[in-house]
Design a protein around this motif. Structure first.
Motif, PDB file in Angstrom:
ATOM      1  N   THR A   1      12.465  -7.127  -2.899  1.00 35.65           N
ATOM      2  CA  THR A   1      11.471  -6.454  -1.690  1.00 35.65           C
ATOM      3  C   THR A   1      10.078  -6.672  -1.965  1.00 35.65           C
TER       4      THR A   1
ATOM      5  N   GLU B   1       0.494   2.030   9.458  1.00 37.59           N
ATOM      6  CA  GLU B   1       1.808   2.503  10.478  1.00 37.59           C
ATOM      7  C   GLU B   1       1.775   1.760  11.785  1.00 37.59           C
TER       8      GLU B   1
ATOM      9  N   GLY C   1      19.461   1.277   5.442  1.00 31.78           N
ATOM     10  CA  GLY C   1      19.120   1.357   6.857  1.00 31.78           C
ATOM     11  C   GLY C   1      20.378   1.699   7.748  1.00 31.78           C
TER      12      GLY C   1
ATOM     13  N   GLN D   1      11.900  -3.449   6.841  1.00 35.11           N
ATOM     14  CA  GLN D   1      11.996  -2.029   6.780  1.00 35.11           C
ATOM     15  C   GLN D   1      10.530  -1.631   7.306  1.00 35.11           C
ATOM     16  N   THR D   2      10.450  -0.979   8.512  1.00 36.81           N
ATOM     17  CA  THR D   2       9.237  -0.453   8.496  1.00 36.81           C
ATOM     18  C   THR D   2       8.952   1.127   8.663  1.00 36.81           C
TER      19      THR D   2
ATOM     20  N   ARG E   1       6.719   4.776   6.846  1.00 37.48           N
ATOM     21  CA  ARG E   1       6.005   5.141   5.615  1.00 37.48           C
ATOM     22  C   ARG E   1       7.199   5.145   4.695  1.00 37.48           C
ATOM     23  N   THR E   2       7.395   4.487   3.771  1.00 38.16           N
ATOM     24  CA  THR E   2       8.429   4.337   2.734  1.00 38.16           C
ATOM     25  C   THR E   2       7.779   4.272   1.176  1.00 38.16           C
TER      26      THR E   2
ATOM     27  N   PHE F   1       9.113   2.222  -1.527  1.00 38.18           N
ATOM     28  CA  PHE F   1      10.096   1.531  -1.979  1.00 38.18           C
ATOM     29  C   PHE F   1      10.121   1.412  -3.679  1.00 38.18           C
TER      30      PHE F   1
ATOM     31  N   ALA G   1       5.590  10.178   1.544  1.00 38.36           N
ATOM     32  CA  ALA G   1       6.470   9.621   2.510  1.00 38.36           C
ATOM     33  C   ALA G   1       7.281  10.429   3.465  1.00 38.36           C
ATOM     34  N   GLU G   2       7.552  11.474   3.160  1.00 40.41           N
ATOM     35  CA  GLU G   2       8.122  12.285   4.102  1.00 40.41           C
ATOM     36  C   GLU G   2       7.250  13.420   4.928  1.00 40.41           C
TER      37      GLU G   2
ATOM     38  N   CYS H   1       4.188   2.148  -2.256  1.00 40.76           N
ATOM     39  CA  CYS H   1       4.190   2.685  -1.159  1.00 40.76           C
ATOM     40  C   CYS H   1       3.516   1.994  -0.049  1.00 40.76           C
TER      41      CYS H   1
ATOM     42  N   HIS I   1       4.094   0.701   4.225  1.00 41.20           N
ATOM     43  CA  HIS I   1       4.659   0.729   5.763  1.00 41.20           C
ATOM     44  C   HIS I   1       5.660  -0.463   6.181  1.00 41.20           C
TER      45      HIS I   1
END
Length: 195
Positions: A7, A15, A46, A77-78, A80-81, A83, A127-128, A158, A160
């Protein structure tokens, strides 16, 4: 067994601009034949749909042998993640302010619970919950967001925007640099892992 992935995470995308930047890179990959335009069932996570390798996927990898796996696709992948590299865990984290490396595992790779303490819940907060995930460095005691910390072997990042290649041979450094260039010179990090 397991499914290997790589990745490329854009550390600078916001964002607001992640969708447009992701579409820009995808359009380039399709135009150059690196990935197919049609979305198929070829990735994990996903919605399970991604872009299979295109006729010129070898422009991106060190090994020209075809990818002959069900999970062989490309996924954008878009949002707030956090990885990560899948199996295992980070061996150390480095403070963005004082550059002190905090060991997170001992010599036999067992987690050091006290070292993980300052990081507990910080990824979830970032993230959440949309927070900053503030970590107070055990060395300098100054606060900084979890998204600014660096991790041994680039285990976490971390962001977006991320581009995941499932089951592909190792991506070339020229290819990963080109993605950064197409993102407007944004800083990127490459995570490699296995599920």
């Amino acid at each position: 067994m397991g499914d290997y992935f790589q990745t490329i995470v854009d550390l600078d995308a916001t964002e607001r601009d992640a969708q447009e930047l992701g579409a820009r890179v995808l359009d380039w990959l399709i135009a150059d034949g690196i990935v197919a335009a049609e979305r198929t069932d070829c990735v994990l996570g996903g919605d399970g749909y991604g872009h299979a390798p295109g006729p010129h996927f070898t422009k991106a990898v060190d090994d020209p042998d075809p990818v002959d796996l069900w999970t062989n696709g490309f996924h954008v992948q878009t949002g707030r993640t956090v990885f990560d590299s899948g199996q295992g865990d980070a061996g150390a984290a480095t403070c963005p302010l004082c550059r002190t490396e905090i060991r997170l595992v001992d010599e036999v790779w067992e987690p050091i619970e006290s070292a993980w303490g300052p990081f507990e819940g910080r990824f979830q907060d970032w993230a959440e919950d949309g927070g900053e995930g503030i970590v107070h460095c055990p060395s300098c005691a100054r606060p900084s967001g979890i998204d600014r910390w660096s991790w041994e072997d680039d285990y976490y990042a971390c962001g977006h925007l991320g581009f995941t290649f499932w089951g592909w041979a190792e991506l070339t450094s020229d290819f990963t640099r080109e993605i950064g260039r197409r993102l407007g010179g944004h800083r990127t990090v490459l995570l490699a892992g296995k599920l």
